[in-house]
Design an enzyme around this catalytic site. Structure first.
Site, short mmCIF file in Angstrom:
data_model
loop_
_atom_site.label_atom_id
_atom_site.label_comp_id
_atom_site.label_asym_id
_atom_site.label_seq_id
_atom_site.Cartn_x
_atom_site.Cartn_y
_atom_site.Cartn_z
N ASP A 65 43.45 21.10 95.06
CA ASP A 65 42.20 21.28 95.80
C ASP A 65 42.54 21.09 97.27
OD1 ASP A 65 39.82 20.90 97.16
OD2 ASP A 65 38.96 19.52 95.69
N VAL A 66 42.39 22.14 98.06
CA VAL A 66 42.85 22.07 99.46
C VAL A 66 42.01 21.14 100.33
CG1 VAL A 66 43.92 24.36 99.47
CG2 VAL A 66 41.51 24.12 100.18
N ASN A 92 44.28 30.34 102.97
CA ASN A 92 43.32 31.37 102.54
C ASN A 92 42.13 30.82 101.78
OD1 ASN A 92 42.56 34.22 101.48
ND2 ASN A 92 42.89 32.97 99.64
N TYR A 164 28.86 29.31 105.81
CA TYR A 164 30.07 30.16 105.81
C TYR A 164 30.40 30.63 107.24
CZ TYR A 164 33.27 33.89 104.42
OH TYR A 164 34.37 34.70 104.27
N LYS A 168 33.79 29.86 109.54
CA LYS A 168 34.70 30.89 110.09
C LYS A 168 34.68 30.88 111.62
CE LYS A 168 36.12 32.26 106.05
NZ LYS A 168 37.51 31.98 105.62
C1 BGC Z 1 32.53 37.63 103.17
C2 BGC Z 1 32.04 38.78 102.32
C3 BGC Z 1 31.39 39.84 103.18
C4 BGC Z 1 32.27 40.21 104.37
C5 BGC Z 1 31.57 41.16 105.34
C6 BGC Z 1 33.41 38.18 104.25
O1 BGC Z 1 33.96 37.14 105.01
O2 BGC Z 1 33.22 36.69 102.35
O3 BGC Z 1 31.11 38.32 101.36
O4 BGC Z 1 31.16 41.00 102.42
O5 BGC Z 1 32.66 39.05 105.06
O6 BGC Z 1 30.26 40.77 105.62
#
Ligand code: BGC
Length: 266
Positions: A65-66, A92, A164, A168
């Site tokens: 588990d990272v 990743n 998310y 990122k």
């Molecule tokens: C997400 C995907 C998405 C894509 C473009 C990715 O980083 O994990 O679910 O389709 O970005 O929106």
């Protein structure tokens, strides 16, 4: 002709499905021995490791588990025991837990941040220490290469996915700051930012014609991506062919970051 990554060792986290699996396969095809990390499903990695070994390559599947420092340390220890060190690390492992903002639980916020951002922190920290321990080699001009798996959502805001997108967005400055810090030691750190790649993580966006048509409106190049598109970029970024590429995010997205909504408006 000798393969581009011959005699090198690559460690890929989150290699049991999707982009990680495709990248692992591409690095192995380019001649690297591969350490395939999985979190909960050993099956795909064990199978890929067998296929690679049967084709004359070298591969091992290792659970970790990272987001857990002790497990990341074990992962690197096991890689060292098996292959003597590592030349290429692909951070990743990542996941999505989507929901409208007001409904997002603290658990889902923390789960995404701890895998996608803290997981890359722990993986990259272990990688830097391992490159230093092992020292220079004759297989590459760099002391080591790190590829962070980012996303177009390091720059494109994403309603309903704030955890998310925050993870990122964090990777963008994490990668650049780390790249700046370790470049003098000839450790190259870069990111790949995939767009919409056909994998289980975004199945809802491509598994019906209506969804796919809607998705394609966001992709000027007119097709959804394949994991092979990311695999080829990873091979290049991991090889001496990109030796002067440092601290860059390589967008592999069919033009998704070109603001296609403005092509007939604005
Ligand atoms: C997400 C995907 C998405 C894509 C473009 C990715 O980083 O994990 O679910 O389709 O970005 O929106």
């Amino acid at each position: 002709m000798e393969k581009l990554l011959a005699n090198q060792v690559a460690l890929i986290t989150g290699a049991s499905s999707g982009i990680g699996y495709g990248v692992a396969k591409a690095l192995a095809d380019a001649g690297a021995a591969v350490v395939l990390n999985y979190h909960s499903h050993s099956g795909p990695d064990e199978k890929l490791a067998d296929e690679i070994e049967q084709a004359g390559g070298s591969a091992v599947a290792i659970q970790a588990d990272v987001s857990d420092p002790a497990q990341v340390a074990n992962l690197f220890d096991a890689s060292r025991a098996r292959f003597g060190g590592v030349d290429i690390v692909v951070a990743n492992a990542g996941l999505q837990k989507d929901s409208p903002f007001a409904d997002m639980t603290l658990h889902d916020w923390q789960l995404v941040l701890s895998t996608n951002l803290t997981g890359q922190f722990l993986t990259c920290q272990a990688a830097v220490k391992e490159f230093r321990r092992r020292g220079p080699t004759s297989v590459s001009k760099a002391l080591g290469k790190i590829i962070c798996m980012s996303s177009v959502h390091e720059v494109i805001p994403w309603a309903g996915h704030v955890n998310y997108a925050a993870s990122k967005g964090g990777i963008q400055m994490f990668m650049k700051s780390l790249a700046q810090e370790v470049a003098p030691e000839r450790i190259r750190v870069n990111s790949i930012a995939p767009g919409a790649i056909r994998t289980p993580i975004n199945r809802d966006a491509w598994d019906s014609q209506a969804a796919l048509d809607k998705l394609l409106r966001l992709i000027p190049y007119g097709r959804i991506g394949a994991v092979e598109d990311i695999g080829k970029a990873a091979v290049w970024l991991a090889s001496d062919e990109s030796d002067y590429v440092v601290g860059t995010t390589l967008f592999v997205d069919g033009g998704m970051t070109l603001y296609p909504g403005f092509s007939d408006n604005g």
